[in-house]
Write a protein that holds these residues in place. Structure first.
Motif, PDB file in Angstrom:
ATOM      1  N   SER A  20       0.845  -1.180   0.000  1.00 34.96           N
ATOM      2  CA  SER A  20       0.000   0.000   0.000  1.00 34.96           C
ATOM      3  C   SER A  20       0.885   1.236   0.000  1.00 34.96           C
ATOM      4  O   SER A  20       1.995   1.215   0.514  1.00 34.96           O
ATOM      5  CB  SER A  20      -0.902  -0.120   1.212  1.00 34.96           C
ATOM      6  OG  SER A  20      -1.220   1.058   1.811  1.00 34.96           O
ATOM      7  N   VAL A  21       0.402   2.303  -0.602  1.00 37.32           N
ATOM      8  CA  VAL A  21       1.161   3.545  -0.714  1.00 37.32           C
ATOM      9  C   VAL A  21       0.395   4.657  -0.035  1.00 37.32           C
ATOM     10  O   VAL A  21      -0.803   4.805  -0.232  1.00 37.32           O
ATOM     11  CB  VAL A  21       1.387   3.915  -2.209  1.00 37.32           C
ATOM     12  CG1 VAL A  21       2.075   5.255  -2.332  1.00 37.32           C
ATOM     13  CG2 VAL A  21       2.185   2.824  -2.899  1.00 37.32           C
ATOM     14  N   VAL A  22       1.087   5.449   0.770  1.00 37.28           N
ATOM     15  CA  VAL A  22       0.504   6.625   1.415  1.00 37.28           C
ATOM     16  C   VAL A  22       1.135   7.844   0.774  1.00 37.28           C
ATOM     17  O   VAL A  22       2.348   7.888   0.588  1.00 37.28           O
ATOM     18  CB  VAL A  22       0.785   6.622   2.935  1.00 37.28           C
ATOM     19  CG1 VAL A  22       0.253   7.880   3.580  1.00 37.28           C
ATOM     20  CG2 VAL A  22       0.213   5.375   3.578  1.00 37.28           C
ATOM     21  N   THR A  23       0.324   8.828   0.405  1.00 42.09           N
ATOM     22  CA  THR A  23       0.847  10.019  -0.261  1.00 42.09           C
ATOM     23  C   THR A  23       0.462  11.278   0.491  1.00 42.09           C
ATOM     24  O   THR A  23      -0.510  11.303   1.235  1.00 42.09           O
ATOM     25  CB  THR A  23       0.302  10.128  -1.698  1.00 42.09           C
ATOM     26  OG1 THR A  23      -1.099  10.312  -1.637  1.00 42.09           O
ATOM     27  CG2 THR A  23       0.632   8.889  -2.501  1.00 42.09           C
ATOM     28  N   TRP A  24       1.230  12.303   0.296  1.00 37.87           N
ATOM     29  CA  TRP A  24       0.935  13.630   0.815  1.00 37.87           C
ATOM     30  C   TRP A  24       1.664  14.618  -0.070  1.00 37.87           C
ATOM     31  O   TRP A  24       2.489  14.240  -0.887  1.00 37.87           O
ATOM     32  CB  TRP A  24       1.372  13.773   2.282  1.00 37.87           C
ATOM     33  CG  TRP A  24       2.843  13.694   2.478  1.00 37.87           C
ATOM     34  CD1 TRP A  24       3.731  14.724   2.536  1.00 37.87           C
ATOM     35  CD2 TRP A  24       3.616  12.501   2.610  1.00 37.87           C
ATOM     36  NE1 TRP A  24       5.013  14.262   2.688  1.00 37.87           N
ATOM     37  CE2 TRP A  24       4.965  12.896   2.742  1.00 37.87           C
ATOM     38  CE3 TRP A  24       3.318  11.142   2.610  1.00 37.87           C
ATOM     39  CZ2 TRP A  24       5.997  11.975   2.891  1.00 37.87           C
ATOM     40  CZ3 TRP A  24       4.351  10.236   2.761  1.00 37.87           C
ATOM     41  CH2 TRP A  24       5.658  10.656   2.905  1.00 37.87           C
ATOM     42  N   ASP A  25       1.358  15.889   0.083  1.00 35.97           N
ATOM     43  CA  ASP A  25       2.019  16.872  -0.767  1.00 35.97           C
ATOM     44  C   ASP A  25       1.984  18.249  -0.142  1.00 35.97           C
ATOM     45  O   ASP A  25       1.338  18.485   0.854  1.00 35.97           O
ATOM     46  CB  ASP A  25       1.380  16.906  -2.153  1.00 35.97           C
ATOM     47  CG  ASP A  25       0.009  17.584  -2.161  1.00 35.97           C
ATOM     48  OD1 ASP A  25      -0.594  17.700  -1.091  1.00 35.97           O
ATOM     49  OD2 ASP A  25      -0.439  17.976  -3.229  1.00 35.97           O
ATOM     50  N   ASN A  26       2.701  19.138  -0.774  1.00 37.02           N
ATOM     51  CA  ASN A  26       2.636  20.559  -0.503  1.00 37.02           C
ATOM     52  C   ASN A  26       1.513  21.058  -1.403  1.00 37.02           C
ATOM     53  O   ASN A  26       1.581  20.897  -2.611  1.00 37.02           O
ATOM     54  CB  ASN A  26       3.975  21.195  -0.876  1.00 37.02           C
ATOM     55  CG  ASN A  26       3.958  22.690  -0.793  1.00 37.02           C
ATOM     56  OD1 ASN A  26       2.901  23.314  -0.791  1.00 37.02           O
ATOM     57  ND2 ASN A  26       5.125  23.283  -0.740  1.00 37.02           N
ATOM     58  N   MET A  27       0.488  21.641  -0.858  1.00 37.32           N
ATOM     59  CA  MET A  27      -0.680  22.020  -1.648  1.00 37.32           C
ATOM     60  C   MET A  27      -0.323  22.858  -2.876  1.00 37.32           C
ATOM     61  O   MET A  27      -0.986  22.787  -3.889  1.00 37.32           O
ATOM     62  CB  MET A  27      -1.704  22.756  -0.786  1.00 37.32           C
ATOM     63  CG  MET A  27      -2.319  21.859   0.276  1.00 37.32           C
ATOM     64  SD  MET A  27      -3.096  20.373  -0.387  1.00 37.32           S
ATOM     65  CE  MET A  27      -4.532  21.095  -1.129  1.00 37.32           C
ATOM     66  N   SER A  28       0.746  23.611  -2.824  1.00 44.09           N
ATOM     67  CA  SER A  28       1.106  24.429  -3.976  1.00 44.09           C
ATOM     68  C   SER A  28       1.702  23.599  -5.109  1.00 44.09           C
ATOM     69  O   SER A  28       1.790  24.061  -6.234  1.00 44.09           O
ATOM     70  CB  SER A  28       2.090  25.519  -3.562  1.00 44.09           C
ATOM     71  OG  SER A  28       3.313  24.935  -3.151  1.00 44.09           O
ATOM     72  N   SER A  29       2.095  22.361  -4.838  1.00 48.12           N
ATOM     73  CA  SER A  29       2.722  21.553  -5.881  1.00 48.12           C
ATOM     74  C   SER A  29       1.717  20.874  -6.798  1.00 48.12           C
ATOM     75  O   SER A  29       2.085  20.352  -7.833  1.00 48.12           O
ATOM     76  CB  SER A  29       3.613  20.477  -5.262  1.00 48.12           C
ATOM     77  OG  SER A  29       2.818  19.454  -4.696  1.00 48.12           O
ATOM     78  N   ARG A  30       0.454  20.834  -6.435  1.00 49.12           N
ATOM     79  CA  ARG A  30      -0.609  20.180  -7.199  1.00 49.12           C
ATOM     80  C   ARG A  30      -0.337  18.693  -7.396  1.00 49.12           C
ATOM     81  O   ARG A  30      -0.804  18.088  -8.338  1.00 49.12           O
ATOM     82  CB  ARG A  30      -0.822  20.860  -8.552  1.00 49.12           C
ATOM     83  CG  ARG A  30      -1.215  22.303  -8.435  1.00 49.12           C
ATOM     84  CD  ARG A  30      -1.515  22.924  -9.761  1.00 49.12           C
ATOM     85  NE  ARG A  30      -0.445  22.670 -10.716  1.00 49.12           N
ATOM     86  CZ  ARG A  30      -0.281  23.316 -11.835  1.00 49.12           C
ATOM     87  NH1 ARG A  30      -1.112  24.263 -12.157  1.00 49.12           N
ATOM     88  NH2 ARG A  30       0.696  23.024 -12.659  1.00 49.12           N
ATOM     89  N   ALA A  31       0.443  18.077  -6.490  1.00 47.73           N
ATOM     90  CA  ALA A  31       0.761  16.654  -6.624  1.00 47.73           C
ATOM     91  C   ALA A  31      -0.109  15.804  -5.703  1.00 47.73           C
ATOM     92  O   ALA A  31       0.248  14.704  -5.360  1.00 47.73           O
ATOM     93  CB  ALA A  31       2.237  16.425  -6.327  1.00 47.73           C
ATOM     94  N   ASN A  32      -1.256  16.314  -5.308  1.00 45.00           N
ATOM     95  CA  ASN A  32      -2.152  15.560  -4.435  1.00 45.00           C
ATOM     96  C   ASN A  32      -2.725  14.373  -5.204  1.00 45.00           C
ATOM     97  O   ASN A  32      -2.921  14.438  -6.396  1.00 45.00           O
ATOM     98  CB  ASN A  32      -3.271  16.470  -3.917  1.00 45.00           C
ATOM     99  CG  ASN A  32      -3.931  15.898  -2.697  1.00 45.00           C
ATOM    100  OD1 ASN A  32      -3.505  14.876  -2.170  1.00 45.00           O
ATOM    101  ND2 ASN A  32      -4.972  16.551  -2.247  1.00 45.00           N
TER     102      ASN A  32
END
Length: 89
Positions: free
Chosen positions: A1-13
């Motif tokens: 399983s993969v868990v993701t997160w991002d910096n909202m400004s990166s648009r990588a959500n």
């Protein structure tokens, strides 16, 4: 399983791909603002900034199966298919 997160400004959500990342992920690769996941079935899932490879719709058929390796560069991805051909986006 993969868990993701991002910096909202990166648009990588990745909420649109969470279900598809729940199991069978073999490899993860990234660019400066996008991510690609190679699954055990040879398919590739991408998300993030389209300008950095997050949108792979133009090569969706080639990434639907038969991929054995993925590499992330600064602004693009490379996939090597089982037959030795290369796909870039």
């Amino acid at each position: 399983s993969v868990v993701t997160w991002d910096n909202m400004s990166s648009r990588a959500n990745s909420p649109e791909v969470h279900t598809r990342l729940a199991n069978s992920v073999k490899q993860i690769a990234g660019t400066s603002a996008a991510v690609a996941a190679l699954k055990h079935d040879g398919s590739v899932i991408t998300w993030g900034d389209a300008d950095f490879g997050g949108d792979s719709t133009a090569v969706q058929v080639e990434l639907s199966g038969g991929v054995k390796d993925i590499v992330g560069l600064s602004v693009a991805f490379v996939a090597v298919r089982d037959d030795g051909s290369v796909v870039t986006w």
